[in-house]
Design an enzyme around this catalytic site. Structure first.
Site, PDB file in Angstrom:
ATOM      1  N   ASN A  32      11.990  34.656  16.116  1.00 50.18           N
ATOM      2  CA  ASN A  32      11.960  34.677  14.608  1.00 50.18           C
ATOM      3  C   ASN A  32      12.260  36.080  14.032  1.00 50.18           C
ATOM      4  O   ASN A  32      13.094  36.352  13.327  1.00 50.18           O
ATOM      5  CB  ASN A  32      10.936  34.060  14.013  1.00 50.18           C
ATOM      6  CG  ASN A  32      10.674  32.604  13.840  1.00 50.18           C
ATOM      7  OD1 ASN A  32      11.796  31.962  14.283  1.00 50.18           O
ATOM      8  ND2 ASN A  32       9.819  31.981  13.372  1.00 50.18           N
ATOM      9  N   PHE A  85      23.802  33.311  11.757  1.00 53.55           N
ATOM     10  CA  PHE A  85      22.817  33.901  11.080  1.00 53.55           C
ATOM     11  C   PHE A  85      23.321  35.570  10.630  1.00 53.55           C
ATOM     12  O   PHE A  85      22.615  36.598  10.546  1.00 53.55           O
ATOM     13  CB  PHE A  85      21.301  34.296  11.921  1.00 53.55           C
ATOM     14  CG  PHE A  85      20.531  33.050  11.798  1.00 53.55           C
ATOM     15  CD1 PHE A  85      20.759  31.807  12.193  1.00 53.55           C
ATOM     16  CD2 PHE A  85      19.386  33.219  11.056  1.00 53.55           C
ATOM     17  CE1 PHE A  85      20.030  30.525  11.986  1.00 53.55           C
ATOM     18  CE2 PHE A  85      18.519  32.138  10.824  1.00 53.55           C
ATOM     19  CZ  PHE A  85      18.905  30.855  11.343  1.00 53.55           C
ATOM     20  N   CYS A  90       8.355  30.431   7.702  1.00 53.52           N
ATOM     21  CA  CYS A  90       8.209  30.910   8.859  1.00 53.52           C
ATOM     22  C   CYS A  90       8.556  32.263   8.857  1.00 53.52           C
ATOM     23  O   CYS A  90       7.792  33.290   9.265  1.00 53.52           O
ATOM     24  CB  CYS A  90       8.940  29.847   9.813  1.00 53.52           C
ATOM     25  SG  CYS A  90       8.255  28.521   9.932  1.00 53.52           S
TER      26      CYS A  90
HETATM   27  C1  UGA Z   1      13.093  29.177  11.572  1.00 50.18           C
HETATM   28  C2  UGA Z   1      13.619  29.474  12.686  1.00 50.18           C
HETATM   29  O1  UGA Z   1      14.984  29.175  12.560  1.00 50.18           O
HETATM   30  C3  UGA Z   1      13.386  28.238  13.769  1.00 50.18           C
HETATM   31  O2  UGA Z   1      13.979  28.400  15.118  1.00 50.18           O
HETATM   32  C4  UGA Z   1      11.920  28.452  13.879  1.00 50.18           C
HETATM   33  O3  UGA Z   1      11.298  27.478  14.792  1.00 50.18           O
HETATM   34  C5  UGA Z   1      11.070  28.167  12.523  1.00 50.18           C
HETATM   35  O4  UGA Z   1      11.672  29.163  11.563  1.00 50.18           O
HETATM   36  C6  UGA Z   1       9.650  28.264  12.673  1.00 50.18           C
HETATM   37  O5  UGA Z   1       9.081  29.225  13.100  1.00 50.18           O
HETATM   38  O6  UGA Z   1       9.173  27.269  12.576  1.00 50.18           O
HETATM   39  P1  UGA Z   1      13.332  27.774   9.351  1.00 50.18           P
HETATM   40  O7  UGA Z   1      12.460  28.424   8.550  1.00 50.18           O
HETATM   41  O8  UGA Z   1      13.544  26.078   9.068  1.00 50.18           O
HETATM   42  O9  UGA Z   1      13.324  27.934  10.823  1.00 50.18           O
HETATM   43  O10 UGA Z   1      14.784  28.324   8.802  1.00 50.18           O
HETATM   44  P2  UGA Z   1      16.025  28.908   9.076  1.00 50.18           P
HETATM   45  O11 UGA Z   1      17.314  27.981   9.663  1.00 50.18           O
HETATM   46  O12 UGA Z   1      15.756  30.130  10.163  1.00 50.18           O
HETATM   47  O13 UGA Z   1      16.457  29.811   7.883  1.00 50.18           O
HETATM   48  C7  UGA Z   1      15.608  30.744   7.348  1.00 50.18           C
HETATM   49  C8  UGA Z   1      16.105  31.372   5.949  1.00 50.18           C
HETATM   50  O14 UGA Z   1      17.114  32.544   6.463  1.00 50.18           O
HETATM   51  C9  UGA Z   1      16.429  30.542   5.248  1.00 50.18           C
HETATM   52  O15 UGA Z   1      15.901  30.916   3.744  1.00 50.18           O
HETATM   53  C10 UGA Z   1      17.885  30.660   5.228  1.00 50.18           C
HETATM   54  O16 UGA Z   1      18.634  30.486   4.007  1.00 50.18           O
HETATM   55  C11 UGA Z   1      18.312  32.196   5.576  1.00 50.18           C
HETATM   56  N1  UGA Z   1      19.425  32.479   6.210  1.00 50.18           N
HETATM   57  C12 UGA Z   1      19.668  31.703   7.372  1.00 50.18           C
HETATM   58  C13 UGA Z   1      20.202  33.248   5.621  1.00 50.18           C
HETATM   59  O17 UGA Z   1      19.891  33.933   4.491  1.00 50.18           O
HETATM   60  N2  UGA Z   1      21.308  33.867   6.487  1.00 50.18           N
HETATM   61  C14 UGA Z   1      21.708  33.230   7.473  1.00 50.18           C
HETATM   62  O18 UGA Z   1      22.845  33.566   8.059  1.00 50.18           O
HETATM   63  C15 UGA Z   1      20.997  32.178   7.971  1.00 50.18           C
END
Ligand code: UGA
Length: 436
Positions: free
Chosen positions: A212, A253, A264
């Site tokens: 993470n 990402f 998370c």
């Molecule tokens: C995250 C991890 O991706 C999972 O692998 C992990 O299991 C999970 O946390 C956890 O610890 O339980 P999640 O919180 O569902 O998953 O969301 P993400 O898809 O990681 O996105 C997180 C944030 O980053 C969102 O607000 C999203 O909009 C933002 N983001 C993502 C960006 O701003 N830019 C990106 O390129 C990707």
């Protein structure tokens, strides 16, 4: 196998339903009466694509049941998965592991036969070792009550898919019997080719926070680049595309925008920094503080940009698209979209939000904001429209139709995914983040 899942929030409910789908008999344990009632009725208390169907089917078919009794849990399961929450403590950056301790402490006295308790919650490194001691001490089975740590990597929005076919299985153990039990349990997934990493407790715990932290670092890196792009007239999307073609870097990402949120990433990196301090290696983790700071600054920067676009925030009408921390979710925990909407409201703007799924959860978290029933309604008479959560629905809205609805055709695309040329052609002034 007969397994139990202790704590049926996001992670637990998904794990319970997915493991029932894989053929196991599952008993879920939930102490919150409202959640328990809804799960027992076969209903999921949050929005997650595919989960309601899966859970409903297995509850109806009898392979998945729920209870609030630790006695019943101990009697039922060969394996017990601990999936309770580890939120940020109110007074510090540390993770609060009270729920994990409570689960082990309450379960252990009922464990009379050999069993494996498996932690899935995200915890500070060192917790598993402590929990293993607690388990041996408190359970009548003594040294036959084993502990394993098996972190979960599911993403909201893809939780079912990630649970059924994970990209890796990480197993932290101190005893071969626990490894064997987990290999048997995950046999179908392992036979399908999923890599397995068997390691010690500390590494298993660290794998989760390291993953993470790395993802958060990627996002903050590209958001820092976005600021540099703005200062130089460069374009962060072109930049991300170009560096992303390098397979060592990868494009995923690297989506610049208003930053990361959710239950998370933000709390995990803070808890990691805190734990590093306790371990005397704070200096090695200084960069994670900056990752958090860059992320926070993105939100603040957006508030400033919006103020510049409307002239005077007090009294300005602002249409906001999105409240969830990301699409395909109704989760608004630490949502950058809702944070920005809230700040604008607190500075006197008249903010109207529409989110396809998260209006309800957002209204609970921020009842003083105003919520609309559609993307178009949120923008009626608006001085500026903010695109803050990239739901596909927002890409379908016609810029020229919307231009007739707003007071001033101004758009801020906080996720850099709308077709800016199309919006400009329809007469809109468009701002992205880090865009040319
Ligand atoms: C995250 C991890 O991706 C999972 O692998 C992990 O299991 C999970 O946390 C956890 O610890 O339980 P999640 O919180 O569902 O998953 O969301 P993400 O898809 O990681 O996105 C997180 C944030 O980053 C969102 O607000 C999203 O909009 C933002 N983001 C993502 C960006 O701003 N830019 C990106 O390129 C990707």
């Amino acid at each position: 196998m007969r397994i139990t899942v202790i704590g049926c929030g996001y992670l637990g409910a998904t794990h319970a339903a997915a493991m029932a789908e894989l053929g196991h008999e599952v008993l879920g344990m939930e102490t919150d009466p409202a959640k328990l009632a809804s799960l027992t009725a076969g209903e999921v208390p949050m929005f997650e694509p595919g989960l309601a169907d899966l859970l409903g089917r297995h509850v109806a078919g009898g392979r998945l049941r729920f209870t609030d009794s630790y006695e019943e849990v101990a009697a039922f399961g060969e394996l017990h998965f601990v999936c309770v929450g580890t939120p940020q403590r109110p007074e510090s950056l540390a993770a609060d592991v009270t729920q994990v301790e409570t689960a082990i402490t309450r379960l252990a006295p009922h464990l009379t036969r050999p069993t494996v308790v498996i932690g899935k919650s995200t915890v500070p490194v060192g917790t598993a070792e402590r929990m293993a001691g607690l388990l041996t001490e408190l359970s009548p089975a003594g040294a036959d009550a084993l502990l394993a740590w098996n972190p979960e990597f599911l993403r909201e929005g893809y939780a079912v898919e990630d649970s059924m076919s994970p990209d890796r299985i990480v197993i932290g153990v101190a005893d071969d019997r626990a490894e064997k039990a987990l290999r048997d349990f995950y046999a179908t997934v392992i036979d399908a080719g999923t890599p397995v990493v068997v390691t010690d407790y500390a590494t298993a715990e660290l794998v989760k926070v390291a993953a993470n932290s790395f993802l958060a670092t990627k996002i903050s890196f590209i958001n820092a680049m976005a600021e540099v792009c703005e200062a130089t007239g460069a374009d962060v999307v072109d930049l991300a595309d170009a560096i992303g073609y390098d397979a060592r870097i990868g494009r995923r990402f690297l989506q610049a925008g208003i930053g990361f949120g959710g239950g998370c990433l933000p709390k995990d990196i803070r808890a990691f920094v805190h734990r590093a301090g306790e371990l005397g290696v704070e200096d090695a983790m200084t960069f994670l503080r900056q990752v958090d700071d860059i992320n926070q600054r993105q939100r603040e920067r957006v508030v400033g940009i919006v103020a510049g676009m409307v002239g005077e925030l007090a009294g300005a009408r602002i249409g906001v698209w999105g409240a969830a921390f990301k699409p395909d979710s109704d989760d608004v925990r630490d949502s950058p979209a809702l944070w920005i909407a809230g700040q604008l409201h607190l500075r006197g703007a008249r903010v109207r939000i529409y989110d396809p799924r998260a209006n309800g959860t957002a209204a609970v978290a921020f009842p003083t904001l105003s919520y609309a029933d559609s993307a178009v309604e949120a923008c009626r008479d608006a001085d500026v429209v903010l695109h803050l959560t990239e739901w596909p629905e927002f890409r379908e809205v016609s810029p020229s139709d919307l231009a007739d609805v707003v007071a001033r055709p101004q758009l801020l695309d906080g996720r850099n995914v709308l077709d800016h040329d199309a919006w400009r052609s329809a007469g809109w002034t468009v701002r992205g983040l880090g865009r040319r």
